[in-house]
Design an enzyme around this catalytic site. Sequence first.
Site, mmCIF file in Angstrom:
data_model
loop_
_atom_site.group_PDB
_atom_site.id
_atom_site.type_symbol
_atom_site.label_atom_id
_atom_site.label_comp_id
_atom_site.label_asym_id
_atom_site.label_seq_id
_atom_site.Cartn_x
_atom_site.Cartn_y
_atom_site.Cartn_z
ATOM 1 N N HIS A 56 -10.704 -9.402 7.122
ATOM 2 C CA HIS A 56 -9.467 -9.817 6.446
ATOM 3 C C HIS A 56 -9.445 -11.321 6.204
ATOM 4 C CE1 HIS A 56 -8.136 -5.826 7.454
ATOM 5 N NE2 HIS A 56 -8.147 -6.059 8.761
ATOM 6 N N HIS A 219 -7.054 -1.619 5.449
ATOM 7 C CA HIS A 219 -8.308 -1.007 5.893
ATOM 8 C C HIS A 219 -8.688 0.148 4.977
ATOM 9 C CE1 HIS A 219 -6.031 -2.504 9.388
ATOM 10 N NE2 HIS A 219 -7.174 -3.091 9.667
#
Lengths: 331, 331
Positions: A56, A219
């Site tokens: 991320h 995700h």
Amino acid sequence: MKKLINAPESVLADALKGVEAADRSVRVDHHNRVIYRAEPKADGKVAVISGGGSGHEPMHGGFVGYGMLDAACAGEVFTSPTPDQMQAATKEVDRGAGVLHIVKNYTGDVMNFEMAAEFAAAEAGVEVATVVTNDDVAVQDSLYTAGRRGVGVTVLLEKIVGAAAEEGRDLAAVTDLAHRVNDGGRSMGMALTSCTVPAAGKPTFDLPEDQMEIGIGIHGEPGRHRVPLAPAKDIAAQLVEPILADSDMAGPAIVMLNGMGGSPLLELYLMFGEVAPLLEKAGVDVARTLVGNYITSLDMAGCSLTVLRADDDMITLWDAPVQTAGLRWGR
Amino acid sequence: MKKLINAPESVLADALKGVEAADRSVRVDHHNRVIYRAEPKADGKVAVISGGGSGHEPMHGGFVGYGMLDAACAGEVFTSPTPDQMQAATKEVDRGAGVLHIVKNYTGDVMNFEMAAEFAAAEAGVEVATVVTNDDVAVQDSLYTAGRRGVGVTVLLEKIVGAAAEEGRDLAAVTDLAHRVNDGGRSMGMALTSCTVPAAGKPTFDLPEDQMEIGIGIHGEPGRHRVPLAPAKDIAAQLVEPILADSDMAGPAIVMLNGMGGSPLLELYLMFGEVAPLLEKAGVDVARTLVGNYITSLDMAGCSLTVLRADDDMITLWDAPVQTAGLRWGR
């Protein structure tokens, strides 16, 4: 799978070597996989730490530095760090004023941070407070989450709360502020393509060439629905509407148009140009903005919108100096 | 083609609306497609402008602001801006101290900036100097270029020269510095995937799943060769070696590991971790670093390495305050 890596199993360890080589304002504990500020700890300052699965970036490691985080614990790609890592970081950063854990609402992260907080309190007497972010309006419960997922507001929260800790507020005040920021923030994301997790070697999901997914998780968790690919103007409406339906956002706001990692900046600015007038028409005063890749999902193409209803205190803290690899201004 | 756009023909105009909405420190001339600083012009300061085709963001529009550019002319994606745009910008930013044009070495850009300089001199008596960047060691002559292509050093040059102009150096000194920076910089890029130009609607070139292209240009121009996909460590060597073979880089250097747009930051840091030791082994003192997306090629996955042999003056100017959307520190 085409990636700039040596091997799937060494991605995190190798990337941390790069962070250490690139950024002399942080130091890396390679054993515990924690990124710390290199500058000496300020006595009496509340310490603020976060962490989560990698993939991320720049969140969270890129937000370690003056005015933001004291440490970030890096898990493997899309995998929670372990309680050991968090406990080590918690004990290391504490200077007697306590530690705030900023945790995105995913079951593994919440459980592990909770254990770490208990251990650090029991073993070293560290006072730990926690805020769990859950700003994603897309879905209630998800693949790795009970309740709403924590996404973009985490970036804004780390900046604002980091500034409050820097100016010397105590743990109770910092924690209260953190809860207020989370309460005032809402996000909605979308994907044009899947990401590819290195260890999997293939895209997490299939998304046909003529479709996009609205409400995607960071995700690749399923969103609300798949719909035909649409012009940016329509995509903007599909991000803005669920946020405004969920919460009254009239008044001053900090607005982030975030890229998922694989979408060019040109497109992110274009999306912001579509989103801003829709928000303003609904009474949102776009007081501060952030456009770019801040909470990503590896190489996923797509974007997310975060709107934070911000009071004067939050805006002042937003404007305060910050000196990190991922966000930097004013010092 | 999956992109966050309304229509291929309106990408630039729409993105400029987004820039205007997102960044209040710049103003946009939508007719001429020029991004200017919003703050009043400093009397007697040399003005520094650049420009080129869009699709390389944050370059150049994201580098307009205090300590860097006074204006940036935006062409359509991968297409030179016109002389009209450059002429308008040149006349607008001049405050009697002259204007430096920073031009990447592509035939169209060089020709158009040259015409604009002549017109601005003839019509408005503006003194214009020019630096043409040509740091790409990959190939001699290319699809759109006679001689070497101008790539990553342009970013470093805009920062360093912008700081020199800000501190009040005159046009001759600023221009001389610009030439020294270009002379000291070398770059080499690579691609894992092609980019997709909106107006074309499909990838510019095909690159099989098991191959990568070494020496790629920022518009997808052919590089030196296609080779089998390799670990990051080997890719790093294939970027470092041609640079060191071309120029003696021993001593202090500013090093940029740049993403092409579609590669996650995690991978860019990982690449930097492989590149830095190779440089240091060759006697390069990595004095300053930049890791991220700075001169991109739309959604291309891949990266480029730029090494600038930097004297004390360049390092001091590098460290000087800069306040732009794309680069920001210290003010």
